[in-house]
Design an enzyme around this catalytic site. Structure first.
Site, PDB file in Angstrom:
ATOM      1  N   ARG A  59       0.821  -1.229   0.000  1.00 53.48           N
ATOM      2  CA  ARG A  59       0.000   0.000   0.000  1.00 53.48           C
ATOM      3  C   ARG A  59       0.845   1.265   0.000  1.00 53.48           C
ATOM      4  NH1 ARG A  59      -3.727  -3.176   3.698  1.00 53.48           N
ATOM      5  NH2 ARG A  59      -1.836  -3.300   4.907  1.00 53.48           N
ATOM      6  N   ILE A  60       1.834   1.332   0.904  1.00 53.34           N
ATOM      7  CA  ILE A  60       2.612   2.580   1.024  1.00 53.34           C
ATOM      8  C   ILE A  60       3.561   2.725  -0.167  1.00 53.34           C
ATOM      9  CG2 ILE A  60       4.261   3.852   2.464  1.00 53.34           C
ATOM     10  CD1 ILE A  60       2.906   2.485   4.920  1.00 53.34           C
ATOM     11  N   ARG A  75      10.888   0.327   8.654  1.00 53.59           N
ATOM     12  CA  ARG A  75      11.341  -0.029   9.996  1.00 53.59           C
ATOM     13  C   ARG A  75      12.864  -0.007   9.999  1.00 53.59           C
ATOM     14  NH1 ARG A  75       7.166   1.241  11.755  1.00 53.59           N
ATOM     15  NH2 ARG A  75       5.683   0.034  12.998  1.00 53.59           N
ATOM     16  N   GLU A  99      15.469   2.698  18.116  1.00 53.28           N
ATOM     17  CA  GLU A  99      14.761   3.946  18.454  1.00 53.28           C
ATOM     18  C   GLU A  99      14.556   4.040  19.959  1.00 53.28           C
ATOM     19  OE1 GLU A  99      11.191   4.499  16.144  1.00 53.28           O
ATOM     20  OE2 GLU A  99      12.223   3.921  14.295  1.00 53.28           O
ATOM     21  N   HIS A 157      10.660   9.380  13.390  1.00 48.53           N
ATOM     22  CA  HIS A 157       9.544   8.447  13.130  1.00 48.53           C
ATOM     23  C   HIS A 157       8.224   9.216  12.964  1.00 48.53           C
ATOM     24  CE1 HIS A 157       8.248   3.987  13.811  1.00 48.53           C
ATOM     25  NE2 HIS A 157       7.390   4.604  13.004  1.00 48.53           N
ATOM     26  N   GLY A 206       6.320   9.268  10.087  1.00 56.20           N
ATOM     27  CA  GLY A 206       5.536   8.810   8.930  1.00 56.20           C
ATOM     28  C   GLY A 206       4.044   9.071   9.032  1.00 56.20           C
TER      29      GLY A 206
HETATM   30  C1  DGY Z   1       3.098   2.260  11.884  1.00 53.85           C
HETATM   31  O1  DGY Z   1       1.872   2.360  11.885  1.00 53.85           O
HETATM   32  O2  DGY Z   1       3.642   1.183  11.676  1.00 53.85           O
HETATM   33  C2  DGY Z   1       3.877   3.487  12.172  1.00 53.85           C
HETATM   34  O3  DGY Z   1       5.225   3.323  11.868  1.00 53.85           O
HETATM   35  C3  DGY Z   1       3.735   3.848  13.630  1.00 53.85           C
HETATM   36  O4  DGY Z   1       4.040   2.721  14.356  1.00 53.85           O
END
Ligand code: DGY
Length: 335
Positions: free
Chosen positions: A170-171, A254, A283, A301, A303
């Site tokens: 999706r992303i 990640r 992290e 982080h 996103g």
């Molecule tokens: C996700 O939804 O995986 C984002 O990185 C926040 O954890």
């Protein structure tokens, strides 16, 4: 282990109880308080392993985030009262899903609602690292800027270049769409589970049989794989050596997909041109050498960090809880 109540029930104790491990946006917390016996974390301090175990012993559900390490040891809590882990986030590599399943826990996540914002984040990082955005900002703020000149702080063009995507879920697809239609980029990708041909045709995306095939051609390489044992250190020294010396690595997926020590070595040896990271192996620790490099962009982080998305993620976790306790199948069940 035997359970006192049937699927989804709160064990005859009235409204199901939920421990929420971090502060959530106000509309989500308010809704959780309306629908559940919600134990909120007003201090926002991450829970310790012992506190997570207490939560599993005392509540019907846990609503964790990426900062909670729900290991097999944590899940060994006895007696276990919780029946569902409704994760706030799409990635759930911080949860030992096999151990959760073995303890009879349902696990859900929050896909879809963060796709666009995470894709925007990847594009922002690509532009920042290519056009020296972070460095330029530091330059102005430090008072070092002496004025415009033709040779000052020249970066790298993004438009028309090749974007290599590791993962076209999706992303990855949302990033490809932005890059293709916003920046006229050529898209190459590797994904062991590629989308259907019609999607590839729409994106003009060229499939490569290997990660290396993408690394060899990408002017920018952006990672969009889930964190699994198979993708741990997927990008290490050998693969970084395959990238063009002029290429940039972007990671919004990640941290442990990239071997951070190998990345530092590749940057120090100028085997690649730069990197832009939103996520890290340990992290919130960042390998100190990265902090000193001007050709590296570092974000904390971010996103999914928009008001809209964080509310939507919370509501999605809440819907999963509601479905579960109503005895229905939660929409986003991953285990
Ligand atoms: C996700 O939804 O995986 C984002 O990185 C926040 O954890």
């Amino acid at each position: 282990m035997s359970r006192p109540a049937g699927p989804g029930s709160a064990g005859g104790r009235g409204r199901p109880s939920v421990v929420v491990t971090r502060r959530l946006p106000a509309p989500v917390e308010e809704q959780l308080q309306r629908e559940f016996d919600a134990c909120l974390n007003s201090s926002d301090r991450p829970l310790t392993a012992a506190e997570l175990q207490d939560a599993l012993r005392s509540a019907d559900a846990l609503l964790p985030t990426v900062t909670d390490r729900i290991t097999a040891d944590v899940l060994a809590a006895e007696p276990l009262r919780a029946r569902i882990l409704a994760n706030f986030g799409v990635g759930f590599n911080h949860i030992d899903v096999a151990a959760a399943r073995a303890r009879g826990l349902v696990v859900t996540n929050t896909p879809d609602v963060l796709t666009d914002d995470t894709a925007d984040d990847a594009i922002m990082l690509m532009l920042m690292v290519a056009r020296r955005g972070g460095e330029g900002e530091r330059h102005v703020r430090s008072g070092a800027w002496t004025g415009w000149r033709p040779t000052h702080m020249l970066g790298t063009r993004v438009s028309g270049k090749t974007l290599g995507l590791i993962g076209l879920g999706r992303i990855g697809r949302a990033v490809a769409r932005r890059a293709r239609f916003g920046f006229d980029m050529r898209i190459v990708f590797h994904d062991p589970y590629p989308p259907p041909p019609a999607v590839l045709a729409e994106l003009g995306a060229e499939r490569k049989d290997s990660v290396e095939g993408v690394l060899r051609e990408g002017d920018f390489v952006s990672i969009h794989s889930p964190a699994t044992p198979e993708t741990h250190h997927l990008i290490g020294a050998e693969r970084l050596a395959v990238m063009k010396a002029t290429a940039f690595l972007i990671n919004t997926a990640r941290g442990d997909i990239v071997d951070e020590a190998a990345l530092v070595a590749a940057l120090q040896a100028q085997r690649i041109a730069g990197a832009a990271l939103d996520v890290y192996e340990r992290e919130p620790q960042v390998t100190p050498a990265l902090l000193t490099m001007e050709n590296v962009v570092l974000l904390p982080h971010l996103g999914s960090a928009t008001q809209e998305t964080r509310v939507a993620m919370g509501m999605r976790a809440l819907e999963n809880l509601k479905a579960f306790f109503a005895g229905a199948a939660p929409r986003d069940r991953v285990a």
